[in-house]
Scaffold this motif. Sequence first.
Motif, short mmCIF file in Angstrom:
data_model
loop_
_atom_site.label_atom_id
_atom_site.label_comp_id
_atom_site.label_asym_id
_atom_site.label_seq_id
_atom_site.Cartn_x
_atom_site.Cartn_y
_atom_site.Cartn_z
N PRO A 42 0.82 -1.21 0.00
CA PRO A 42 0.00 0.00 0.00
C PRO A 42 0.85 1.27 0.00
O PRO A 42 2.02 1.25 0.39
N ARG A 43 0.25 2.37 -0.42
CA ARG A 43 0.97 3.63 -0.61
C ARG A 43 1.68 4.12 0.64
O ARG A 43 2.76 4.71 0.56
N GLU A 44 1.09 3.86 1.81
CA GLU A 44 1.72 4.33 3.06
C GLU A 44 3.05 3.62 3.31
O GLU A 44 4.01 4.23 3.76
N ARG A 45 3.07 2.31 3.02
CA ARG A 45 4.32 1.56 3.21
C ARG A 45 5.36 1.99 2.19
O ARG A 45 6.55 2.07 2.48
N ILE A 46 4.91 2.26 0.98
CA ILE A 46 5.84 2.73 -0.06
C ILE A 46 6.46 4.05 0.40
O ILE A 46 7.68 4.22 0.38
N ALA A 47 5.61 4.98 0.83
CA ALA A 47 6.10 6.31 1.21
C ALA A 47 7.11 6.22 2.35
O ALA A 47 8.16 6.89 2.33
N ALA A 48 6.81 5.38 3.34
CA ALA A 48 7.71 5.26 4.49
C ALA A 48 9.06 4.68 4.08
O ALA A 48 10.12 5.15 4.48
N ARG A 49 9.00 3.67 3.23
CA ARG A 49 10.25 3.01 2.81
C ARG A 49 11.07 3.92 1.89
O ARG A 49 12.30 3.97 1.98
N VAL A 50 10.38 4.64 1.01
CA VAL A 50 11.10 5.53 0.08
C VAL A 50 11.79 6.66 0.87
O VAL A 50 12.93 7.04 0.57
N ALA A 51 11.13 7.15 1.90
CA ALA A 51 11.74 8.20 2.73
C ALA A 51 13.00 7.67 3.41
O ALA A 51 14.06 8.33 3.42
N GLU A 52 12.90 6.45 3.94
CA GLU A 52 14.04 5.81 4.60
C GLU A 52 15.19 5.62 3.61
O GLU A 52 16.35 5.91 3.92
N MET A 53 14.85 5.14 2.42
CA MET A 53 15.89 4.89 1.41
C MET A 53 16.57 6.19 0.99
O MET A 53 17.79 6.25 0.85
N GLY A 54 15.78 7.23 0.78
CA GLY A 54 16.34 8.52 0.36
C GLY A 54 17.34 9.04 1.38
O GLY A 54 18.45 9.48 1.04
N GLU A 55 16.97 8.97 2.64
CA GLU A 55 17.87 9.47 3.69
C GLU A 55 19.14 8.63 3.76
O GLU A 55 20.25 9.16 3.90
N GLN A 56 18.99 7.32 3.65
CA GLN A 56 20.15 6.41 3.70
C GLN A 56 21.11 6.67 2.53
O GLN A 56 22.32 6.78 2.70
N ILE A 57 20.54 6.78 1.33
CA ILE A 57 21.38 6.98 0.15
C ILE A 57 22.08 8.33 0.22
O ILE A 57 23.27 8.46 -0.08
N ALA A 58 21.34 9.34 0.65
CA ALA A 58 21.95 10.68 0.75
C ALA A 58 23.11 10.67 1.76
O ALA A 58 24.17 11.27 1.52
#
Length: 190
Positions: free
Chosen positions: A11-27
Amino acid sequence: MQGDIERVLIPRERIAARVAEMGEQIAEDLRRAVEAEGHDAAERGHVVMLPVLTGALIFTSDLIRNMPLKLSLGMVAVSSYPGKSMESKGASLRSELPKDLSGKHVVVVDDILDTGNTLKLVRDVVAEQSPASVRVCTLLTKRIEGYTAPIEADYSGFDIPDEFVVGYGLDYDGLYRNLPDIAVLRREAL
Ligand code: PRP
């Protein structure tokens, strides 16, 4: 469109949470890599995000807005071509790479790693441009029994089973990319 969906896998909420986590980690990883070379990560010109068209557009647009880092955005188009077996499926470049990847930290971004041929191709051609580093990021990694992909992503949002999924950039015959969730289509829609 919603009537064509059999079930929502992510679901979209899980996608949003994971994408935020990934963005911060990659940055964070990129900032460290730039600083390890003695550069200031606040300067321009060190980081290039390279989405693989078309499926990666939606993921990339959310991902980079979670990356508090100076970066530029390139893009690359790839055609995948079908084969009878996973091993005989292939991919070829349909566009040129950005010209200035030498010395840059490049992150290749895609929506899904399926056979892995697309991401392997792009990673390998980027590597030929003498970047400072090349990382591979995918939202989904499909795990297929008895098959080992030729590449493992450095960053992967979710492992999924061997099912055909659409939404959040992923299409069936050009459609369903605009579904906010990642979903399995009803058999009748295929
Ligand atoms: C899909 C997807 C990946 C690729 C993954 O692209 O977006 O780029 O396939 O498959 P692979 O790991 O087996 O190579 P597609 O060629 O369908 O084009 P699209 O991005 O325009 O949907």
